[in-house]
Scaffold this active site. Structure first.
Site, mmCIF file in Angstrom:
data_model
loop_
_atom_site.group_PDB
_atom_site.id
_atom_site.type_symbol
_atom_site.label_atom_id
_atom_site.label_comp_id
_atom_site.label_asym_id
_atom_site.label_seq_id
_atom_site.Cartn_x
_atom_site.Cartn_y
_atom_site.Cartn_z
ATOM 1 N N SER A 45 -2.715 -25.796 51.415
ATOM 2 C CA SER A 45 -4.130 -25.998 51.771
ATOM 3 C C SER A 45 -5.013 -26.340 50.585
ATOM 4 O O SER A 45 -6.227 -26.112 50.618
ATOM 5 C CB SER A 45 -4.680 -24.763 52.503
ATOM 6 O OG SER A 45 -3.929 -24.513 53.680
ATOM 7 N N SER A 79 5.469 -30.538 55.529
ATOM 8 C CA SER A 79 4.709 -30.762 56.751
ATOM 9 C C SER A 79 3.507 -29.839 56.826
ATOM 10 O O SER A 79 3.555 -28.677 56.413
ATOM 11 C CB SER A 79 5.612 -30.515 57.963
ATOM 12 O OG SER A 79 4.874 -30.511 59.162
ATOM 13 N N ALA A 101 2.824 -28.398 48.887
ATOM 14 C CA ALA A 101 3.000 -27.473 50.007
ATOM 15 C C ALA A 101 2.233 -27.956 51.250
ATOM 16 O O ALA A 101 1.528 -28.969 51.230
ATOM 17 C CB ALA A 101 2.539 -26.076 49.600
ATOM 18 N N HIS A 102 2.376 -27.197 52.336
ATOM 19 C CA HIS A 102 1.805 -27.560 53.633
ATOM 20 C C HIS A 102 0.276 -27.589 53.595
ATOM 21 O O HIS A 102 -0.364 -26.843 52.861
ATOM 22 C CB HIS A 102 2.267 -26.576 54.720
ATOM 23 C CG HIS A 102 1.949 -25.147 54.417
ATOM 24 N ND1 HIS A 102 2.725 -24.380 53.585
ATOM 25 C CD2 HIS A 102 0.929 -24.349 54.827
ATOM 26 C CE1 HIS A 102 2.203 -23.164 53.500
ATOM 27 N NE2 HIS A 102 1.113 -23.126 54.235
ATOM 28 N N ASN A 103 -0.267 -28.485 54.410
ATOM 29 C CA ASN A 103 -1.711 -28.594 54.669
ATOM 30 C C ASN A 103 -2.529 -29.113 53.494
ATOM 31 O O ASN A 103 -3.761 -29.047 53.531
ATOM 32 C CB ASN A 103 -2.310 -27.262 55.133
ATOM 33 C CG ASN A 103 -1.680 -26.754 56.413
ATOM 34 O OD1 ASN A 103 -1.117 -27.528 57.189
ATOM 35 N ND2 ASN A 103 -1.748 -25.450 56.643
#
Length: 296
Positions: free
Chosen positions: A240, A199, A220-222
């Site tokens: 990111s 998420s 991973a996130h973002n």
């Protein structure tokens, strides 16, 4: 019929309009079986044998049937791609629409009537499973996740649970930063077995249309992943990261947080990207270094 498959690609059929019974590898193809050859010089012996045996062969434009052949040719620009599409269309099993008895779908989740939810899969609050999506067995679909139409999520994947964002509190102890942004998968995407897509923290982690992610991959996130990207087995994409359209990432490659991989770039097997990669560049090694251009 062979002509039906040729018509799928607006292709020329050379030879008999045979009934096609099943797909087969070139080396094993027999009468009425569908196969393909990409390089008729390299695989000349196998191609001749299959043609003489009566196989239906997807072959490059301009290919001729060997003398005495009882099979037929379907002439296409990319035989391997055409073979894959023909098998998907005519021979591959199709998942039945509906939700398995052992699956758990939250009352606020929306599952399209044409979608498939497999055994022991969990679909949490507010998730959306769009038309013709296939979510296989033992999958976790997190809160608010969107699975785009015609997408495939293979068994044991986890989509939309928290990423690994850790900070220190006032006492110097680790605490987990909440991740409430969820995940949005575009149309015709694929997520492999045991793959995780975390998420986003506030905004969603995004995977673009037609992107294919192999087994045992961690996103991973973002992260923001573009269209028609390929990420192969055991790759790790840190938080990111921006991956632009048409990027190819090799097995066991790693990308450190916050980098951008430019359009059409390629990261080789086992490469470790510690700097952003420009468009159309090939990088290999640890740390990843320029090898050349991807597309001339």
């Amino acid at each position: 019929m062979a002509q039906d498959i040729a018509s799928d690609f607006a292709a020329e059929l050379v030879g008999a309009n045979a009934v096609v019974s099943a797909p087969a590898p070139l080396l094993d193809a027999e009468a009425r079986q569908l196969t393909f050859v990409g390089d008729t010089a390299r695989f000349a012996e196998a191609f001749e044998r299959a043609s003489l045996a009566g196989a239906v062969v997807l072959a490059p434009l301009g290919t001729e049937l060997p003398e005495g052949a009882t099979g037929s040719l379907i002439l296409v620009e990319n035989p391997r791609a055409a073979f894959g599409q023909a098998v998907a269309r005519h021979f591959a099993p199709k998942a039945a629409a509906g939700v398995a008895d052992t699956a758990r779908v939250h009352p606020t989740a929306r599952v399209h009537e044409s979608a498939h939810i497999g055994e022991y899969t969990v679909v949490r609050e507010g998730a959306v499973i769009e038309a013709h999506a296939e979510v296989r067995d033992h999958v976790v679909i997190g809160r608010g996740v969107v699975i785009g139409e015609h997408s495939l999520v293979k068994s044991h994947a986890v989509i939309g649970e928290e990423g690994f964002g850790i900070e220190k509190d006032a006492d110097g102890n680790n605490f987990h930063v909440p991740h409430i942004g969820s995940v949005r998968l575009g149309a015709h995407t694929e997520i492999g077995n045991f793959t995780t897509v975390c998420s986003g923290t506030i905004a969603p982690t995004v995977v673009g249309d037609y992107t294919k992610i192999d087994d045992h991959v961690h996103i991973a996130h973002n992260c923001r992943i573009g269209r028609n990207v390929i990420i192969t087995a055991c790759a790790e994409i840190s938080g990111s990261v921006v991956i632009e359209d048409e990027v190819w990432i090799g097995p066991n490659a790693s990308v450190i947080q916050g980098l951008t991989l430019g359009k059409d770039s390629l990261l080789g097997i086992g490469a470790v990207a510690v700097k952003s990669v420009p468009e159309n560049e090939v990088r290999v090694g640890n740390p990843a270094k320029r090898l050349g251009d991807n597309k001339k």
